[in-house]
Design a protein around this motif. Structure first.
Motif, PDB file in Angstrom:
ATOM      1  N   PRO A 151       6.631  11.548   7.904  1.00 13.40           N
ATOM      2  CA  PRO A 151       5.454  10.893   8.581  1.00 13.40           C
ATOM      3  C   PRO A 151       5.415   9.402   8.846  1.00 13.40           C
ATOM      4  CG  PRO A 151       5.151  12.640   6.649  1.00 13.40           C
ATOM      5  CD  PRO A 151       6.509  12.009   6.565  1.00 13.40           C
ATOM      6  N   GLU A 152       5.685   8.554   7.885  1.00 10.69           N
ATOM      7  CA  GLU A 152       5.655   7.122   7.875  1.00 10.69           C
ATOM      8  C   GLU A 152       6.558   6.711   9.124  1.00 10.69           C
ATOM      9  OE1 GLU A 152       4.919   3.246   5.174  1.00 10.69           O
ATOM     10  OE2 GLU A 152       4.298   5.444   4.913  1.00 10.69           O
ATOM     11  N   ASP A 153       7.642   7.304   9.270  1.00  5.97           N
ATOM     12  CA  ASP A 153       8.680   6.931  10.543  1.00  5.97           C
ATOM     13  C   ASP A 153       7.841   7.365  11.748  1.00  5.97           C
ATOM     14  OD1 ASP A 153      10.877   6.336   8.963  1.00  5.97           O
ATOM     15  OD2 ASP A 153      11.623   8.437   9.038  1.00  5.97           O
ATOM     16  N   MET A 154       7.110   8.682  11.869  1.00 10.97           N
ATOM     17  CA  MET A 154       6.313   9.039  12.854  1.00 10.97           C
ATOM     18  C   MET A 154       5.373   7.868  13.378  1.00 10.97           C
ATOM     19  SD  MET A 154       3.862  12.392  13.583  1.00 10.97           S
ATOM     20  CE  MET A 154       2.818  11.601  11.956  1.00 10.97           C
ATOM     21  N   PHE A 155       4.639   7.671  12.121  1.00 13.37           N
ATOM     22  CA  PHE A 155       3.504   6.648  12.600  1.00 13.37           C
ATOM     23  C   PHE A 155       4.237   5.323  12.980  1.00 13.37           C
ATOM     24  CE2 PHE A 155       1.180   8.141   8.623  1.00 13.37           C
ATOM     25  CZ  PHE A 155       0.588   9.352   9.295  1.00 13.37           C
ATOM     26  N   GLY A 156       5.363   4.931  12.569  1.00 17.31           N
ATOM     27  CA  GLY A 156       6.011   3.572  13.169  1.00 17.31           C
ATOM     28  C   GLY A 156       6.475   4.100  14.773  1.00 17.31           C
ATOM     29  N   ARG A 157       6.868   5.209  14.915  1.00 13.65           N
ATOM     30  CA  ARG A 157       7.266   5.457  15.985  1.00 13.65           C
ATOM     31  C   ARG A 157       6.153   5.335  17.176  1.00 13.65           C
ATOM     32  NH1 ARG A 157       6.976  10.091  18.516  1.00 13.65           N
ATOM     33  NH2 ARG A 157       6.953  11.258  16.267  1.00 13.65           N
ATOM     34  N   MET A 217       0.849  -1.254  -0.052  1.00 10.41           N
ATOM     35  CA  MET A 217       0.075  -0.056   0.071  1.00 10.41           C
ATOM     36  C   MET A 217       0.931   1.179  -0.124  1.00 10.41           C
ATOM     37  SD  MET A 217      -3.012   0.991   2.349  1.00 10.41           S
ATOM     38  CE  MET A 217      -4.280   0.571   1.572  1.00 10.41           C
ATOM     39  N   ASN A 218       0.303   2.334  -0.671  1.00  9.86           N
ATOM     40  CA  ASN A 218       1.483   3.552  -0.776  1.00  9.86           C
ATOM     41  C   ASN A 218       1.148   4.368   0.318  1.00  9.86           C
ATOM     42  OD1 ASN A 218       2.264   3.166  -3.220  1.00  9.86           O
ATOM     43  ND2 ASN A 218       0.348   3.704  -4.274  1.00  9.86           N
ATOM     44  N   ALA A 219       1.951   5.045   0.799  1.00 13.21           N
ATOM     45  CA  ALA A 219       2.105   6.156   1.971  1.00 13.21           C
ATOM     46  C   ALA A 219       1.194   7.199   1.774  1.00 13.21           C
ATOM     47  CB  ALA A 219       3.599   6.423   2.284  1.00 13.21           C
ATOM     48  N   PRO A 220       0.608   7.655   2.823  1.00 15.92           N
ATOM     49  CA  PRO A 220      -0.535   8.759   2.310  1.00 15.92           C
ATOM     50  C   PRO A 220       0.289  10.320   1.896  1.00 15.92           C
ATOM     51  CG  PRO A 220      -0.092   8.493   4.649  1.00 15.92           C
ATOM     52  CD  PRO A 220       0.579   7.487   3.785  1.00 15.92           C
ATOM     53  N   VAL A 221      -0.281  10.702   0.762  1.00 10.27           N
ATOM     54  CA  VAL A 221       0.328  11.963   0.362  1.00 10.27           C
ATOM     55  C   VAL A 221      -0.397  13.063   0.989  1.00 10.27           C
ATOM     56  CG1 VAL A 221       0.016  13.323  -1.870  1.00 10.27           C
ATOM     57  CG2 VAL A 221       0.121  10.643  -2.133  1.00 10.27           C
ATOM     58  N   PHE A 222       0.587  14.047   1.428  1.00  8.49           N
ATOM     59  CA  PHE A 222       0.260  15.050   2.316  1.00  8.49           C
ATOM     60  C   PHE A 222       0.357  16.410   1.431  1.00  8.49           C
ATOM     61  CE2 PHE A 222       1.464  12.014   5.538  1.00  8.49           C
ATOM     62  CZ  PHE A 222       0.363  12.318   6.461  1.00  8.49           C
ATOM     63  N   SER A 223      -0.474  17.388   1.540  1.00  8.19           N
ATOM     64  CA  SER A 223      -0.150  18.606   0.842  1.00  8.19           C
ATOM     65  C   SER A 223       1.250  19.257   1.442  1.00  8.19           C
ATOM     66  CB  SER A 223      -1.407  19.387   1.158  1.00  8.19           C
ATOM     67  OG  SER A 223      -1.369  19.963   2.288  1.00  8.19           O
ATOM     68  N   GLY A 224       1.685  20.278   0.605  1.00  7.19           N
ATOM     69  CA  GLY A 224       2.880  21.046   1.160  1.00  7.19           C
ATOM     70  C   GLY A 224       2.557  21.749   2.502  1.00  7.19           C
ATOM     71  N   LEU A 225       1.250  22.135   2.778  1.00  7.11           N
ATOM     72  CA  LEU A 225       0.985  22.805   3.813  1.00  7.11           C
ATOM     73  C   LEU A 225       1.218  21.774   5.194  1.00  7.11           C
ATOM     74  CD1 LEU A 225       0.217  25.337   5.687  1.00  7.11           C
ATOM     75  CD2 LEU A 225      -2.024  24.739   5.074  1.00  7.11           C
ATOM     76  N   ALA A 226       0.473  20.621   4.759  1.00  5.50           N
ATOM     77  CA  ALA A 226       0.528  19.493   5.718  1.00  5.50           C
ATOM     78  C   ALA A 226       1.898  19.105   6.055  1.00  5.50           C
ATOM     79  CB  ALA A 226      -0.465  18.425   5.484  1.00  5.50           C
ATOM     80  N   LEU A 227       2.753  18.932   5.119  1.00  8.12           N
ATOM     81  CA  LEU A 227       3.901  18.357   5.556  1.00  8.12           C
ATOM     82  C   LEU A 227       4.861  19.523   6.147  1.00  8.12           C
ATOM     83  CD1 LEU A 227       5.109  16.951   2.138  1.00  8.12           C
ATOM     84  CD2 LEU A 227       5.023  15.728   4.431  1.00  8.12           C
ATOM     85  N   ILE A 249       3.514  21.732   8.357  1.00 11.51           N
ATOM     86  CA  ILE A 249       3.317  21.628   9.750  1.00 11.51           C
ATOM     87  C   ILE A 249       3.708  20.193  10.502  1.00 11.51           C
ATOM     88  CG2 ILE A 249       0.824  21.102  11.248  1.00 11.51           C
ATOM     89  CD1 ILE A 249      -0.461  22.986   9.086  1.00 11.51           C
ATOM     90  N   LEU A 250       3.665  19.148   9.753  1.00  5.24           N
ATOM     91  CA  LEU A 250       4.231  17.911  10.523  1.00  5.24           C
ATOM     92  C   LEU A 250       5.611  18.218  10.802  1.00  5.24           C
ATOM     93  CD1 LEU A 250       2.770  15.341   8.059  1.00  5.24           C
ATOM     94  CD2 LEU A 250       2.421  15.471  10.677  1.00  5.24           C
ATOM     95  N   GLU A 251       6.441  18.848   9.833  1.00  7.58           N
ATOM     96  CA  GLU A 251       7.790  19.105  10.107  1.00  7.58           C
ATOM     97  C   GLU A 251       8.230  19.974  11.516  1.00  7.58           C
ATOM     98  OE1 GLU A 251       9.425  20.195   6.400  1.00  7.58           O
ATOM     99  OE2 GLU A 251       9.231  18.002   5.625  1.00  7.58           O
ATOM    100  N   LYS A 252       7.298  20.947  11.410  1.00 10.49           N
ATOM    101  CA  LYS A 252       7.517  22.141  12.483  1.00 10.49           C
ATOM    102  C   LYS A 252       7.079  21.564  13.763  1.00 10.49           C
ATOM    103  CE  LYS A 252       7.440  26.291   9.458  1.00 10.49           C
ATOM    104  NZ  LYS A 252       6.816  27.248   8.979  1.00 10.49           N
ATOM    105  N   ARG A 253       5.742  20.743  13.829  1.00  7.91           N
ATOM    106  CA  ARG A 253       5.294  20.547  15.007  1.00  7.91           C
ATOM    107  C   ARG A 253       5.283  18.851  15.649  1.00  7.91           C
ATOM    108  NH1 ARG A 253       2.537  23.946  18.370  1.00  7.91           N
ATOM    109  NH2 ARG A 253       1.241  22.028  18.767  1.00  7.91           N
ATOM    110  N   TYR A 254       5.481  18.137  14.683  1.00  8.67           N
ATOM    111  CA  TYR A 254       5.180  16.735  14.923  1.00  8.67           C
ATOM    112  C   TYR A 254       6.430  15.671  14.667  1.00  8.67           C
ATOM    113  CZ  TYR A 254       0.613  18.081  15.259  1.00  8.67           C
ATOM    114  OH  TYR A 254      -0.817  18.554  15.750  1.00  8.67           O
ATOM    115  N   LEU A 255       6.986  15.997  13.787  1.00 11.73           N
ATOM    116  CA  LEU A 255       8.200  15.045  13.343  1.00 11.73           C
ATOM    117  C   LEU A 255       9.395  15.325  14.069  1.00 11.73           C
ATOM    118  CD1 LEU A 255       7.807  15.058   9.478  1.00 11.73           C
ATOM    119  CD2 LEU A 255       6.581  13.415  11.203  1.00 11.73           C
TER     120      LEU A 255
END
Length: 139
Positions: free
Chosen positions: A25-31, A1-11, A13-19
């Protein structure tokens, strides 16, 4: 199955707040899946895969503190906290400090000021009068 596709804005936000540093993002889900599945004992592997699949497919995402903190040195996974405020200056400002630390790791706070004396009540130590809870609520 393919990894989800995130918009530029979503990526962004993920980089600034979550990762975590260097994480995808896939690494984050695994963690997150690995960390949360620890509670499942002998069923850990099965639940780690299930939880990872739910996140990867964007069928379910846990709260922000869990995404940011699970599997890191930051222990906070819950999002909401209510702090009781005891009727003393030490308690009031210790609560403020604890709220600031909770916010640092992505949690939200509420406060119970019901234990504070009403405005005009006597203060035994100084002989003065209390200002009531409102000034402390404003802080």
């Amino acid at each position: 199955m393919n990894a989800p596709v995130f918009s530029g804005l979503a990526l962004d936000i993920l980089e600034k707040r979550y990762l975590s540093s260097g994480e995808t993002p896939e690494d984050m889900f695994g963690r997150v899946a690995s960390w949360v599945a620890q509670a499942e004992g002998d069923e850990r592997s099965r639940w780690e895969k299930e939880f990872f699949s739910l996140m990867r497919n964007l069928d379910f995402l846990p709260n922000s503190p869990c995404l940011m903190n699970a599997g890191t040195s930051r222990p906070q996974l819950a999002a909401c906290f209510v702090f009781p405020v005891e009727d003393s200056m030490d308690s009031i400002f210790d609560t403020l400090k604890n709220a600031a630390l909770t916010h640092k790791y992505g949690g939200g706070t509420g406060f119970s000021f019901s234990r504070l004396r009403p405005r005009g009540s006597g203060v035994g130590v100084t002989g003065g009068r209390t200002s009531g809870p409102v000034p402390f609520i404003e802080v």
